[in-house]
Design an enzyme around this catalytic site. Structure first.
Site, short mmCIF file in Angstrom:
data_model
loop_
_atom_site.label_atom_id
_atom_site.label_comp_id
_atom_site.label_asym_id
_atom_site.label_seq_id
_atom_site.Cartn_x
_atom_site.Cartn_y
_atom_site.Cartn_z
N SER A 31 0.85 -1.19 0.00
CA SER A 31 0.00 0.00 0.00
C SER A 31 0.88 1.23 0.00
O SER A 31 2.04 1.19 0.41
CB SER A 31 -0.92 0.01 1.23
OG SER A 31 -0.18 0.36 2.37
N CYS A 32 0.33 2.34 -0.50
CA CYS A 32 1.09 3.59 -0.54
C CYS A 32 0.10 4.75 -0.41
O CYS A 32 -1.10 4.54 -0.50
CB CYS A 32 1.89 3.70 -1.84
SG CYS A 32 0.88 3.73 -3.31
N PRO A 33 0.60 5.97 -0.20
CA PRO A 33 -0.31 7.09 0.08
C PRO A 33 -1.34 7.33 -1.02
O PRO A 33 -2.51 7.54 -0.74
CB PRO A 33 0.63 8.28 0.22
CG PRO A 33 1.94 7.70 0.60
CD PRO A 33 2.01 6.36 -0.07
N GLY B 258 -1.94 5.34 -3.77
CA GLY B 258 -2.61 4.10 -4.14
C GLY B 258 -2.79 3.92 -5.63
O GLY B 258 -3.69 3.21 -6.05
N THR C 296 1.96 0.96 -4.94
CA THR C 296 1.28 -0.24 -4.46
C THR C 296 1.41 -1.39 -5.46
O THR C 296 1.74 -2.52 -5.10
CB THR C 296 -0.22 0.08 -4.25
OG1 THR C 296 -0.31 1.10 -3.26
CG2 THR C 296 -1.00 -1.14 -3.80
#
Lengths: 503, 149
Positions: A8-10, A12, A16
């Protein structure tokens, strides 16, 4: 090796998926199986709980909080930045493999099970005191049993309300207020013969017939996970069949769980190890526990039952109040089990012989336990956990309808404190009912047969007195427990799979 | 839905300046194509994302991106830069710059195409193909094919 990962990442939308792809490629190159859950803007495709359960280790390549992280509780875990997943995927795979190797062998069945959603409502926490774990096991069984008590009990009570309390005798056969009924001849005709009330009674009674099997099954399940279910349920069915009641089922469930735990720990040859979970463990555990219930437990219960019946008959009319005290205490001892049955059958026999006093005492004593416990959950809710408070809501109606089983959830969860408390109140009620010379022409029905009761007001006083004694006793005993610091696992009854990792 | 990238969204000779200028140059192409409605608004969103964590990746890639209310459809502007643009990666400047523009909101379906794009970015063959692309049309076609694969 089987691995799972979450990325996951900020934003998205990029990292990700890049990390997911990089980790998959790296796992493939290293010869491992990897399934990745991308928690990005294209939605959350949850990993299959079975896949998580089977995984040897978990990789979190995530810069934002992993959603529903508790699904992975207890797994060896590697935590990293999402960029590490992209730039150094092979290294993360290596670390996950190493973490899996270091972790205690995850091969015992206890560790392989339940993912989110199937974990029981309560499980004994690892490391809790022996008493705390025992209570956790019992509470698991109880929490699964309560819906059966509530559904069955309320259906039976409603059937009384709609069809009159004689509906039980009509469906099951028996004598009610001078009328003798044959019972239902063919279940498919039940609606025609006895109407909606008859159908509701039968459904309720069927739900009730599952109380002990469910209790025993899920006690064993709490101890030994899935392999415990079969011997536990069979032990419960046999406990019912031999008339051992809920206490028999409770012991059967504990025995089943203990047997499975021993079998799981056996060091067996490789050739047999493969068929252990599918064939050997269910077969052996069910055979052993079934044999015990049927042969070892059954006979003594039958002779004890006969002995007690003879004893009660011998007491006869020597001392009415003492007799009321005794049958009252017996009604509350096992709440539908063998001792309760002896007292109830004694009441029935007296009824057909024309002595209406004992029937009245027996019924009154059977009404007090559920109501007393319902009252206790309202007066001191903190002494009970959530499942028990829910059970308390239904217990009012069950007690009023002389469905003593409404108290079983409480008694099974904490027999040492609940049973004596219930016996004390029921003994008082039984003795008072006899002293007031109350009578009952009905063998069941509780508050719904008030028209068939002689001295109804004093009868009510007897019941209320017992309720007061029982409720006060149980509150007093349970309050003492709170003061004693103990590793009570059930206090934290949150649904969690945390306690699942085997020692 | 149109392709996420067309030849006019490709710049094979991106000037080797800083990441702000490089991002702006690519964003202007998105505005010209009608895919971004407000240049400064969109650039502010990209800068905000970049401030959280630099988007430069090892292997000479920069992926400035944002989900923005000023984006009308999922889009990619691609720039190739011989001199390199610093996107904060530890191993040096980026030679391939992908400006990814995603519309705001939670429409999972159209995000999948960007997810496929992201998955292609880590493959060496994808980078090689783009390094060798002769003209913008070839680069756009190559990217479109790779994502569909």
């Amino acid at each position: 090796m089987k691995l799972v990962a979450v990325t996951s990442c900020p934003t998205g939308i990029a990292h990700t998926y890049m990390a997911a792809e990089a980790l998959s490629e790296a796992a493939k190159a290293a010869g491992h199986e990897l399934e990745v859950e991308t928690q990005g803007s294209a939605g959350l495709d949850r990993l299959d709980p079975a896949t998580i359960a089977a995984a040897d280790a978990v990789i979190f390549a995530a810069d934002v909080e992993v959603r529903e992280r508790d699904r992975f509780d207890g797994k060896p875990t590697v935590v990293a930045k999402v960029k590490d997943g992209i730039n150094r995927p092979a290294e993360l795979i290596e670390r996950a493999v190493a973490a899996a190797a270091e972790a205690p062998a995850a091969s015992t069945p206890a560790a392989a099970v339940p993912a989110a959603g199937v974990s029981p409502a309560t499980k004994a926490e690892e490391g809790a005191s022996w008493a705390g774990r025992l209570r956790g096991w019992l509470m698991t069984g109880v929490s699964y049993m309560i819906p059966f008590v509530a559904a069955g009990g309320i259906l039976i009570a409603l059937a009384f309300l709609i069809g009159g309390p004689e509906i039980a005798s009509k469906v099951n056969g028996g004598t009610f207020d001078g009328h003798t009924y044959k019972g239902v001849s063919d279940l498919t005709l039940i609606l025609n013969q006895f109407g909606v009330a008859g159908v509701m009674f039968k459904i309720g009674a069927t739900s009730f017939s599952m109380l002990v099997p469910i209790l025993a099954g899920f006690i064993a399940y709490a101890m030994a996970d899935r392999p415990g279910l079969v011997p536990g349920v069979v032990a419960g069915l046999l406990a019912s069949a031999v008339g051992a009641g809920f206490l028999g089922g409770l012991i059967g469930g504990l025995l089943a769980g203990a047997i499975v735990l021993q079998l799981v720990r056996l060091d067996v040859p490789r050739a047999i190890a493969g068929v252990m979970p599918v064939v050997i463990i269910p077969l052996v555990s069910t055979l052993v526990v079934g044999f015990v219930m049927l042969v070892v437990v059954g006979k003594p219960i039958a002779s004890a039952t006969n002995g007690m019946t003879g004893w009660l008959n011998g007491l006869g009319d020597s001392n009415k109040i003492l007799l009321g005290l005794i049958v009252g205490a017996m009604m509350a001892f096992d709440l539908g089990g063998p001792v309760n049955k002896v007292a109830y059958t004694f009441g029935l026999a007296s009824l057909s012989a024309g002595n209406l006093n004992i029937m009245a005492a027996v019924m009154a004593a059977g009404m007090t336990p559920p109501i007393a416990l319902a009252l206790a959950t309202v007066v001191r809710p903190k002494l009970f956990n959530d499942a028990e408070r829910k059970a308390g809501e239904a217990a009012w109606l069950l007690g009023a309808s002389f469905i003593t089983e409404g108290a079983i959830p409480f008694a099974a969860a904490d027999p040492v404190r609940v049973i004596p408390s219930m016996m004390a109140g029921s003994a008082v009620t039984g003795a008072l009912s006899m002293a007031f010379d109350a009578t009952s022409r009905a063998p069941h029905g509780g508050i719904w047969v008030v028209g068939l009761i002689g001295h109804p007001l004093l009868y009510l006083v007897a019941i209320l007195a017992g309720i007061g004694v029982s409720a006060a006793s149980v509150v007093a005993l349970k309050s003492r427990r709170i003061l004693v610091p103990s590793g009570d696992a059930v206090a934290a009854a949150a649904p969690s799979s945390r306690g699942v990792v085997a020692a | 839905m149109s392709q996420i990238i067309t030849p006019d969204l490709v710049d094979l000779d991106l000037p080797g300046t800083d990441r702000v200028a490089a991002t702006r140059a690519l964003a202007e192409r998105l505005v010209a194509a009608g895919r971004v409605t407000d240049l400064d608004g969109f650039l502010a969103d990209v800068a905000a994302r970049e401030a959280q964590m630099p988007t430069g990746l090892e292997g000479g890639i920069g992926i400035p991106h944002a989900r923005s209310a000023h984006v009308s459809e999922p889009s990619l502007a691609f720039g190739r830069c011989a001199a390199g643009v610093d996107f904060g990666a530890e191993d040096g400047p980026a030679h391939l710059v992908f400006l990814i523009a995603a519309p705001d909101g939670e429409g999972a379906e159209h995000m999948k195409i960007l997810a496929s794009l992201a998955r292609r970015l880590i493959h060496a063959s994808f980078k090689d193909g783009l390094n060798q692309a002769a003209d913008p049309a070839a680069a756009a076609t190559f990217i479109t094919q790779e994502i569909a694969a």
